[in-house]
Enzyme design. Sequence first.
Site, mmCIF file in Angstrom:
data_model
loop_
_atom_site.group_PDB
_atom_site.id
_atom_site.type_symbol
_atom_site.label_atom_id
_atom_site.label_comp_id
_atom_site.label_asym_id
_atom_site.label_seq_id
_atom_site.Cartn_x
_atom_site.Cartn_y
_atom_site.Cartn_z
ATOM 1 N N ARG A 1 4.434 119.827 96.428
ATOM 2 C CA ARG A 1 4.261 119.768 97.884
ATOM 3 C C ARG A 1 5.239 120.695 98.602
ATOM 4 N NH1 ARG A 1 2.641 114.649 101.716
ATOM 5 N NH2 ARG A 1 2.510 115.871 103.613
ATOM 6 N N LYS B 1 -4.457 121.828 100.918
ATOM 7 C CA LYS B 1 -3.455 120.796 101.204
ATOM 8 C C LYS B 1 -3.775 119.509 100.453
ATOM 9 C CE LYS B 1 -0.479 118.646 104.406
ATOM 10 N NZ LYS B 1 0.233 118.640 105.648
HETATM 11 N N1 GLY Z 1 3.511 120.391 106.522
HETATM 12 C C1 GLY Z 1 3.837 120.376 105.162
HETATM 13 C C2 GLY Z 1 3.492 119.108 104.474
HETATM 14 O O1 GLY Z 1 2.727 118.317 104.985
HETATM 15 O O2 GLY Z 1 4.009 118.861 103.413
#
Ligand code: GLY
Length: 345
Positions: free
Chosen positions: A219, A205
């Site tokens: 993203r 992430k």
């Molecule tokens: N939950 C997906 C994002 O933070 O982009």
Amino acid sequence: MQLGDLQLLQSLLAENRWSSVFILTDENTNKHCLTSLMMCIDFPVNPEILEVEPGENSKSIEICHQLWWALNDLGADRNSLLINLGGGMITDLGGFLASTFQRGIDFIQIPTTLLAMTDAAIGGKTGINLGNLKNQIGTFQNPVAVILDQAWLETLPSREIRSGFAEVVKHGIIADNSLLKACFETDVSNQEEVFQLLEPSLKVKADIIAIDPFEKKERKFLNFGHTGGHALESLTLNDEDPLLHGECVAWGMMIATLLSIDGGGLEAEAAKELIRSIDSYYPDIQPEVEIEKMWEVMLRDKKNRNGKVNFVLLSKVSKPIANVEISMEHFAKACDDLRVMREEL
Ligand code: GLY
């Protein structure tokens, strides 16, 4: 944004840069986490506690309105700090509250669920729901810090851990094959094993938001499984025993994987293998909602444009593609095919 443990929180508080401190909790985190936080941390000023009811229904403008007033009445100012202690509902709501109160005050996220640790509290998205439309209103605002502590996982029911695990699996699917492999060798009832997955999961992430913080391109990959998943979640929100976010995402990932065969060029065998692995953790998530209703919700999803429904699909495992337009007929067929496929697994 800094990432660290309770020691980081202690040293940030010791800098004494905030005029007052507020802690947002829900009844659950008030009961299970607040006392231990208060015991571990030496607060320079006595924090005021704000409490909301647990559950997605607290992510509403009405609750937010009450909280703005509470901050106001308790003397919060631009130099106040809001600490959000809870799962994704609290970190989303509290992030929104902090980012809008007096045009934005500092906030720190202390995610207490796996879901919030690996996804909701990271990356600066804040939000509340508009009716049953998930996260329709929100801001991008990074917290001062995100504080992670494995001990919170011990307070969670196993169903919650399994729900958060879906977001970890998602990170494996979109970007990290070894994480994916590790996920499918993990016993989700073992918190230690699950916590080990957090670092590689967060890295996926963090790497993505570092290159695209405002979701213009890469993203979007983080929305894998969320087009169908959010629709399912919205439609079951008011059920007596609503499905959890990650459970809906798990189903959404299975649908997106199946759609990827035609829509993304994913090999049928690879798709089946992935669906089999996801299904083995979520065999009970078999939604009974009308396709037309789901489609309506998906059309209103903020990620879609011009009345088209766009999915994140896969060309290969670890090779996602965003903005693939899918028709209602194709989606309906995939739902049927998935049901049959899962019966035969
Ligand atoms: N939950 C997906 C994002 O933070 O982009």
